[in-house]
Enzyme design. Structure first.
Site, short mmCIF file in Angstrom:
data_model
loop_
_atom_site.label_atom_id
_atom_site.label_comp_id
_atom_site.label_asym_id
_atom_site.label_seq_id
_atom_site.Cartn_x
_atom_site.Cartn_y
_atom_site.Cartn_z
N GLU A 178 7.88 40.65 69.22
CA GLU A 178 8.57 39.34 69.24
C GLU A 178 9.36 39.15 67.95
O GLU A 178 10.48 38.64 67.96
CB GLU A 178 7.55 38.20 69.40
CG GLU A 178 7.02 38.10 70.81
CD GLU A 178 5.90 37.06 70.92
OE1 GLU A 178 6.14 36.03 71.53
OE2 GLU A 178 4.80 37.30 70.39
N HIS A 197 18.49 43.60 87.84
CA HIS A 197 18.30 42.14 87.98
C HIS A 197 16.83 41.76 87.87
O HIS A 197 16.39 40.76 88.43
CB HIS A 197 18.87 41.64 89.31
CG HIS A 197 20.24 42.15 89.61
ND1 HIS A 197 21.39 41.51 89.22
CD2 HIS A 197 20.65 43.29 90.23
CE1 HIS A 197 22.44 42.20 89.60
NE2 HIS A 197 22.03 43.29 90.21
N LYS A 212 -6.42 35.00 73.58
CA LYS A 212 -5.04 35.48 73.43
C LYS A 212 -4.92 36.76 72.61
O LYS A 212 -5.63 36.96 71.64
CB LYS A 212 -4.16 34.41 72.76
CG LYS A 212 -3.86 33.22 73.63
CD LYS A 212 -3.11 33.56 74.92
CE LYS A 212 -1.67 33.91 74.65
NZ LYS A 212 -0.90 32.73 74.20
N SER A 228 -4.71 33.85 68.76
CA SER A 228 -4.27 32.48 68.69
C SER A 228 -5.33 31.69 67.93
O SER A 228 -6.52 31.99 68.04
CB SER A 228 -4.09 31.91 70.09
OG SER A 228 -4.23 30.50 70.08
#
Ligand code: ARG
Length: 477
Positions: free
Chosen positions: A303, A169, A296, A290
């Site tokens: 992804e 979980h 970043k 970025s």
């Protein structure tokens, strides 16, 4: 793929292989709509291989002359060279890879080229080409899975004893080692390899000889063609041979599962790399910055793996849907099988290639992993097991430890930071618990103690993880 087709070449050849039957040509829109040459030209090598085996069989059976075979072989060698050098003029008027090559062959060698299609149809031809193509793709994928596994095993072994929280979980559950966690993905990839290898068996059957749907009246030798092309056997029913695409669906299903596994691993890499977790860092070559936020470092590659899993799942559904309403035998619908199939294979190949490299660039932040183990009472189950081994029924032990965790929450500490007395007081409401606690309890509350105690096959004890790595290496050898 970009459309490399050129407009009709003109000349005195009929515009279509079946044009005598028609009184008007198809419109340009219909021509574009029905053509597949822009994407099926990548099966050119397989198409030529299949045609050469077919021609050899025709000559052996006395259906065409030896001189015809020689002409066909000479012409095909030239065509193959033209294609490899990028000189072949793909023509939209010739609809697909099969007709393009046949047309060029006839232009090069004359009547022998026109004899090649004896006893054959594009229906069994295309089914053969896809199987040859897919067989090559599967073989490449199996090699790439193997490379991915080899790298995974190296990191798993290096971190066989690196503790991290195991989650359920997404809450801290019990200590595991990072190596053990990675070996879970090794198991998945082993099943992936099994699935592709199993799918290959059903890919590797020869449709050629089924002709359009009913077989052919020529005295063909299908077994010879199968052996020439390395197929294990022939497809046993001519109607099924030209209309079956189960093997493509199976391939896409195996690919969807493989991508699902890599998508899950990607999700974990992304999570672990978030500064809020900080378990790992990925090599810069798999990340991008970025355009606005200078600080970043984004995990773009994992992804995208997660994102591309969607298109692979989509292809599986596309193929299942393609087939569900088709009456026997061949229907033009089947031409729609190629793009999802090619895209799936391309995506899997690229993803595996990138992953094999990316996992070697994982920098493990062992301190952060260990730090996370102190937040979440990761050894609570070990404490309960300790009480059970001292004779307390498991449900009572569970309750006693739950009380200890509540007390730790109030105090703002982890279980090993309690004194023996504090632990006893915390458990006082469960009869039989406190008196079973001794100084030795602190041995099981440590992460190392917890890990080492799970020493059965499949457990997370560092020695077991090393054994699992060794077993996996032996299976590969
Ligand atoms: N381009 C076609 C395909 O991909 C080849 C078979 C065409 N057969 C036919 N009867 N029109 O399926």
């Amino acid at each position: 793929m970009t459309d490399t087709t050129t407009p009709a070449a003109g000349g005195n050849e009929p515009a279509k292989a079946w044009s005598g039957r028609f009184t008007e040509p198809v419109s340009d829109l219909v021509k574009r709509y029905t053509a597949s040459v822009s994407f099926d030209q990548r099966m050119a090598g397989q198409d030529i291989r299949g045609s050469l085996a077919h021609a050899k069989m025709l000559a052996r059976q006395g259906i065409i002359a030896a001189a015809d075979l020689a002409d066909i072989e000479r012409g095909m060698a030239q065509i193959l060279g033209e294609i490899e050098r990028g000189e072949f003029a793909w023509n939209l008027d010739d609809e697909d890879v099969h007709l393009n090559i046949e047309r060029r062959l006839t232009a090069l060698v004359g009547d022998a080229g026109k004899r090649l299609h004896t006893g054959r149809s594009r229906n069994d031809q295309v089914a053969t080409d896809i199987r040859l193509w897919l067989r090559d793709a599967i073989d490449q994928i199996l090699v790439l899975i193997d490379e991915f596994q080899a790298n995974l095993l190296d990191i798993a072994e290096a971190h066989a004893g690196t503790p991290m929280p195991g989650f359920t979980h997404l809450q801290v559950a019990q200590p595991v080692t990072f190596g053990h966690h990675l070996m879970a993905y090794h198991e998945m990839s082993r099943r992936d390899a099994e699935r592709f290898a199993d799918c290959r068996k059903r890919v590797n059957r020869l449709p050629l000889g089924a002709a359009a749907l009913a077989g052919t009246s020529y005295p063909i030798d299908r077994e010879f063609v199968a052996a020439e092309l390395g197929f294990d056997e022939v497809c046993h029913n001519s109607l099924d041979a030209v209309s079956d695409r189960d093997f493509a669906i199976e391939f896409c299903a195996a690919a969807a599962l493989l991508m699902t596994h890599l998508s899950r691993l990607s999700e974990e890499l992304i999570l672990w790399m978030s500064p809020r977790v900080g378990f790992i860092d990925l090599a810069d070559r798999f990340c991008t910055g970025s355009s606005i936020m200078p600080q970043k470092k984004n995990p773009d590659v994992p992804e995208l793996v997660r994102g591309k899993t969607g298109r692979v799942n989509g292809s599986l559904v596309a193929l299942l849907t393609l087939m569900k309403g088709q009456p026997l035998a061949y229907n033009k619908d089947n031409q729609e099988d190629k793009e999802p199939l090619f895209d799936t294979a391309d995506t899997v190949v690229d993803t595996l290639r990138i992953y094999a490299d990316m996992i070697t660039g994982i920098r493990v932040k062992a301190d952060a992993m260990r730090g996370a183990l102190t937040q979440g009472y990761a050894t609570a189950t070990d404490l309960a097991d300790y009480l059970v081994k001292k004779g307390l029924p498991f449900r009572d032990a569970h309750e006693a430890v739950a009380l200890a965790v509540r007390a730790a929450d109030v105090k703002g500490c982890d279980l090993p930071q309690f004194s023996l007395d504090e632990l006893r007081i915390a458990m006082a409401h469960v009869p039989g618990a406190a008196e079973r606690l001794g100084e030795d309890v602190f041995g099981v509350l440590t992460v190392e103690g917890s890990l080492a105690s799970r020493k059965h096959v499949g457990g997370t004890a560092p020695d077991q993880v090393r054994a699992a790595v060794a077993r996996a290496r032996k299976l590969r050898a």
